[in-house]
Scaffold this active site. Sequence first.
Site, PDB file in Angstrom:
ATOM      1  N   SER A  39       1.246   2.758   3.644  1.00  0.00           N
ATOM      2  CA  SER A  39       2.019   2.236   4.654  1.00  0.00           C
ATOM      3  C   SER A  39       3.500   2.167   4.063  1.00  0.00           C
ATOM      4  O   SER A  39       4.486   2.098   5.061  1.00  0.00           O
ATOM      5  CB  SER A  39       1.506   0.612   4.788  1.00  0.00           C
ATOM      6  OG  SER A  39       1.332   0.023   3.607  1.00  0.00           O
ATOM      7  N   GLY A  49      14.906   9.903 -13.070  1.00  0.00           N
ATOM      8  CA  GLY A  49      15.086  10.879 -11.735  1.00  0.00           C
ATOM      9  C   GLY A  49      13.551  11.670 -11.571  1.00  0.00           C
ATOM     10  O   GLY A  49      12.540  10.948 -11.548  1.00  0.00           O
ATOM     11  N   GLU A  81      13.630   5.862 -14.369  1.00  0.00           N
ATOM     12  CA  GLU A  81      14.971   5.832 -14.468  1.00  0.00           C
ATOM     13  C   GLU A  81      15.217   7.109 -14.929  1.00  0.00           C
ATOM     14  O   GLU A  81      16.644   7.514 -14.876  1.00  0.00           O
ATOM     15  CB  GLU A  81      15.397   4.500 -15.328  1.00  0.00           C
ATOM     16  CG  GLU A  81      15.074   5.187 -16.874  1.00  0.00           C
ATOM     17  CD  GLU A  81      13.552   4.628 -17.274  1.00  0.00           C
ATOM     18  OE1 GLU A  81      13.312   4.608 -18.219  1.00  0.00           O
ATOM     19  OE2 GLU A  81      12.660   4.382 -16.490  1.00  0.00           O
ATOM     20  N   ASP A 140      -8.220  -6.154  -6.915  1.00  0.00           N
ATOM     21  CA  ASP A 140      -9.394  -6.726  -6.591  1.00  0.00           C
ATOM     22  C   ASP A 140      -9.705  -6.270  -5.124  1.00  0.00           C
ATOM     23  O   ASP A 140      -9.363  -6.702  -3.974  1.00  0.00           O
ATOM     24  CB  ASP A 140      -9.234  -8.380  -6.269  1.00  0.00           C
ATOM     25  CG  ASP A 140     -10.411  -9.045  -5.600  1.00  0.00           C
ATOM     26  OD1 ASP A 140     -11.573  -8.640  -5.742  1.00  0.00           O
ATOM     27  OD2 ASP A 140     -10.114 -10.361  -5.080  1.00  0.00           O
ATOM     28  N   ARG A 141     -10.247  -5.020  -5.273  1.00  0.00           N
ATOM     29  CA  ARG A 141     -10.280  -4.014  -4.076  1.00  0.00           C
ATOM     30  C   ARG A 141     -11.802  -3.736  -3.740  1.00  0.00           C
ATOM     31  O   ARG A 141     -12.164  -2.475  -3.125  1.00  0.00           O
ATOM     32  CB  ARG A 141      -9.383  -3.032  -4.276  1.00  0.00           C
ATOM     33  CG  ARG A 141      -7.778  -3.658  -4.020  1.00  0.00           C
ATOM     34  CD  ARG A 141      -6.987  -2.624  -4.329  1.00  0.00           C
ATOM     35  NE  ARG A 141      -6.776  -1.369  -3.298  1.00  0.00           N
ATOM     36  CZ  ARG A 141      -5.726  -0.218  -3.531  1.00  0.00           C
ATOM     37  NH1 ARG A 141      -4.889  -0.556  -4.491  1.00  0.00           N
ATOM     38  NH2 ARG A 141      -5.852   0.496  -2.760  1.00  0.00           N
ATOM     39  N   ASP A 198       7.069   5.195  -4.047  1.00  0.00           N
ATOM     40  CA  ASP A 198       6.420   5.246  -2.760  1.00  0.00           C
ATOM     41  C   ASP A 198       7.838   5.316  -1.671  1.00  0.00           C
ATOM     42  O   ASP A 198       7.656   6.157  -0.884  1.00  0.00           O
ATOM     43  CB  ASP A 198       5.512   4.109  -2.297  1.00  0.00           C
ATOM     44  CG  ASP A 198       4.192   4.078  -3.123  1.00  0.00           C
ATOM     45  OD1 ASP A 198       3.841   5.219  -3.665  1.00  0.00           O
ATOM     46  OD2 ASP A 198       3.827   2.884  -3.360  1.00  0.00           O
ATOM     47  N   THR A 245       8.054  12.112 -10.105  1.00  0.00           N
ATOM     48  CA  THR A 245       9.061  11.102 -10.243  1.00  0.00           C
ATOM     49  C   THR A 245       8.852  10.779 -11.785  1.00  0.00           C
ATOM     50  O   THR A 245       7.904  10.398 -12.409  1.00  0.00           O
ATOM     51  CB  THR A 245       8.760   9.893  -9.524  1.00  0.00           C
ATOM     52  OG1 THR A 245       7.470   9.313  -9.669  1.00  0.00           O
ATOM     53  CG2 THR A 245       8.722  10.365  -7.965  1.00  0.00           C
ATOM     54  N   ARG A 246      10.226  10.153 -12.361  1.00  0.00           N
ATOM     55  CA  ARG A 246      10.407   9.687 -13.542  1.00  0.00           C
ATOM     56  C   ARG A 246      11.086   8.299 -13.793  1.00  0.00           C
ATOM     57  O   ARG A 246      11.899   8.056 -14.775  1.00  0.00           O
ATOM     58  CB  ARG A 246      10.744  10.837 -14.400  1.00  0.00           C
ATOM     59  CG  ARG A 246      10.320  12.216 -14.330  1.00  0.00           C
ATOM     60  CD  ARG A 246      11.102  13.343 -15.083  1.00  0.00           C
ATOM     61  NE  ARG A 246      10.794  13.070 -16.377  1.00  0.00           N
ATOM     62  CZ  ARG A 246      11.846  13.040 -17.440  1.00  0.00           C
ATOM     63  NH1 ARG A 246      13.156  13.217 -16.835  1.00  0.00           N
ATOM     64  NH2 ARG A 246      11.786  12.833 -18.676  1.00  0.00           N
ATOM     65  N   GLY A 254       0.845  -1.351  -0.035  1.00  0.00           N
ATOM     66  CA  GLY A 254       0.109   0.068  -0.039  1.00  0.00           C
ATOM     67  C   GLY A 254       0.922   1.165   0.117  1.00  0.00           C
ATOM     68  O   GLY A 254       1.841   1.211   0.795  1.00  0.00           O
TER      69      GLY A 254
END
Length: 315
Positions: free
Chosen positions: A36, A230, A228, A106-107, A258, A225-226, A33
Amino acid sequence: MSLVTFGETALRFSPPDGQRFETARNVGLRADGAASTVAATASRLGGDAVWFSKLPDTPLGRRVVAELHEHGLETDVVWADPEDGRQGLTFHEAAAAPREDRLLQDRGDTAMGTLRPGELPMGQIQEADVVFTAGSTAALSETAADTTGALLRAAGGIRALDLDFHPGLWSAEEAHDTLSDLFDAVDLLFANEEQAKAVFDRTGRPRELVHTIAADYDFSRVVLTRSEHGVVAYHDNVLHEQDAIETGPPVDDARQHDVLVGAVLQQLIDGAPTDEALANGSAAAALARTMPGPLTPIEPAEVERLVAANTDRGR
């Protein structure tokens, strides 16, 4: 100095060695998650972090918490009757080119989708230095989206949101419509570049994208964020860029974003400037790529060593 995160953590099933579910005989099981992972990363790097959530009082729900505790993360969970909500699951197939990774969601009807603000300790949320959540939590239900907005608006410190957009949960248009109602309560937005382009229906170079998003929605910071390539950030009318740190072939890059977010937030809580926070985030993400699983045992000394080595190479 504290970080509070809240959101759903699913159980991630993964077959080994690039296998597909239709032929695999064994699968791995991990807690997975955004909220978390962000909290666990900040905690491992020396921060005071806690993860709030609602889980079914079942073996699967307890399995999530047990794994988070193995990583030293403090948790505060509302335990739901199994009839009121189930445990969310994801199914992840890692693949090498030319195949692409596959993530099946599956949420539906999960316990987290029934969470209401009164079920959480609002005092901690109001007193935290940073409160973080992800768009995937708001995607679970209208109730979850309303609760996400209420908790962000109650926060007294920096309010941070990650788009965390997954097509298996909702469409880009649904994500934009729902999250737009929350953006007035967000100071710091994190996003993967491709997810940002999908949700905001934008094209253009990363520098243009972070500036446009920050200006259009009045965010004080945007971090893009990208993978590889950066990370790019916008803060106080200044663009910041940090190259990715090269590693060998990735062992598991599913949650590197994350991990970067967790490291960046911990640095900001400690008072680090944006460039230093991004450097630490990039180093943590590089280490995460070298280990399996969403939750990786990153050590502060490793991050510091990588940051120092990368700084020396850049001189």
